[in-house]
Design an enzyme around this catalytic site. Sequence first.
Site, PDB file in Angstrom:
ATOM      1  CE  LYS A  67      -1.887   2.895   2.775  1.00 44.37           C
ATOM      2  NZ  LYS A  67      -1.723   4.067   1.906  1.00 44.37           N
ATOM      3  CD  GLU A 115      13.536   1.088   7.057  1.00 47.25           C
ATOM      4  OE1 GLU A 115      13.491   1.759   6.081  1.00 47.25           O
ATOM      5  OE2 GLU A 115      14.263   0.290   7.040  1.00 47.25           O
ATOM      6  CB  CYS A 164      13.866   9.083   7.000  1.00 43.06           C
ATOM      7  SG  CYS A 164      15.064   7.710   6.090  1.00 43.06           S
ATOM      8  CD  GLU A 190      10.574  13.311  10.594  1.00 43.51           C
ATOM      9  OE1 GLU A 190       9.352  12.939  10.727  1.00 43.51           O
ATOM     10  OE2 GLU A 190      11.559  12.585   9.897  1.00 43.51           O
TER      11      GLU A 190
END
Length: 510
Positions: free
Chosen positions: A193, A268, A302, A404
């Site tokens: 997905k 992750e 990331c 972040e």
Amino acid sequence: MTISDKLAARIAQTQAHLARFRDQPLGHLIGGQSVSGTGELFENRSPVDGSLLGMVRSATGAEVAQACEAARDAFPAWRALAGSERRRILHRIADLIEARAEEIALTECIDTGQAWRFMSKAALRGAENYRFFADRAPDAANGLSLPTDTHLNYTTRQPIGPVGIITPWNTPFMLSTWKIAPALAAGCTVVHKPAEWSPLSARLLAEIMLEAGLPGGVVNLINGIGETTGKALTEHPDIKAVAFIGESRTGGLIMAQGAPTLKRVHLELGGKNPVIVFEDADLDRALDAVVFMIYSLNGERCTSSSRLLVQRSIHDAFVDRLADRVARLKVGHPLDPDTEVGPLVHPRHLDKVLSYTGIAQADGARVAVGGARCQRADLSPDGCYVQPTLFIDASAGMRIAREEIFGPVLTVLPFDDEAQAVALANDVPYGLAGYLWTGDVGRANRVSLAMDAGMIWVNSENVRHLPTPFGGMKASGIGRDGGDYSFDFYMETKNVALALGNHKIQRLGV
Ligand code: NAD
């Protein structure tokens, strides 16, 4: 041809590739068949100018179940196929990715806003991922020999079963290959997905895999909203493991959703990665790496180094040079070969990134460069363009130093000595990557060992070697990808103990 003629030609070429997505809603690929689906429709718009790229169907619970059952039914034959045959098919997939690399990269640029200079390489990296894991497929089951006086123990690995793979919108093609290739090499079947903000390249990848001869049902693609389609995938009993890339908060939800069916999860997640520059470093190279590691890929990466920790003795001079470079970064259309920073993926993400300017100022930091939308006559006013941004005079407790932001935004923090640098580096909830620049080899080792992060680069930017472990600590994730680490996730390790003779067996009930 001038640059603008070339750009116009590129745009026209891309529009031709994208036309098919406008003609009819993007559905699913289940059991080797295209399934238009019956779920709700959502829009997919380009961040370049807000134009509609097409409508996308969200897979219903029944369609998710259909995909999981197709993966379950395809598993026994795929698992039984010789590793050498899996290797052949995976290399064929890599061939076809290379043949269509330009189409993939152009599609990705318009769907995500990422600049061509980076995406053209990302498509080829995807092919490399297939080749790397293809070559390891024949040996994936190999284990250890652990003999004792009485028994020969040997370990072997077998694929865990059908797996769910859920990917985010940043460099979606590369990240999808990074997950799907080892799963297939291991002998698992897949339900993928992709993210709702960038669904197009996943469709190209799924079509390529079928064309390469992957049997129907070995890979299934379902589009849809995370909270419904994604959730149903993580809850389905036929799915034995979920490999997820995305935000830390979503990772927690996925663990909880998979818990009742005891799913193995690989997460992750986010990062707030430090780059530490000591006064004894090669400052020219450090500056290049600092700029590259936050402003490439729009900062939507990331492993971006979004916190610069710089030694106070060189702080002012280094930050002056840095500010000059940031102010010169070329923001532009993603298909313009000169563009270094393209539009952010979505207006909602643009708003989030821009909100940090007010947050920085309210907390007492200063905006040295940028901090606002990038508005120019040659850029669409509906595009998600942002000025590359540099925050200075920050301190560790500020939100810009802890959260972040996931955009082309760098926060600078000064430090006095090695101990303070390490303390600052570790003083965030995340622990994905750390970068450090120093000319002192002892310090390089001490700081590397002291940093709480899964990956450290010394005097280097993020240069990947595929056999090495990739993943994070703390809120940055659980598990490692890369080389054999990927197989450990997608496979079960089994021990076989074989008696060598007549060892003593306790006799009960005699
Ligand atoms: P996200 O968590 O919002 O979404 C990621 C995927 O999860 C999407 O496909 C989404 O539809 C799906 N999803 C959302 N809710 C779900 C649920 N409840 N159940 C199942 N699936 C669900 O992340 P994003 O905004 O698309 O991606 C950006 C994030 O990804 C950043 O935090 C970034 O750091 C992280 N990321 C991490 C790595 C890494 O290797 N550590 C790599 C790339 C990106």
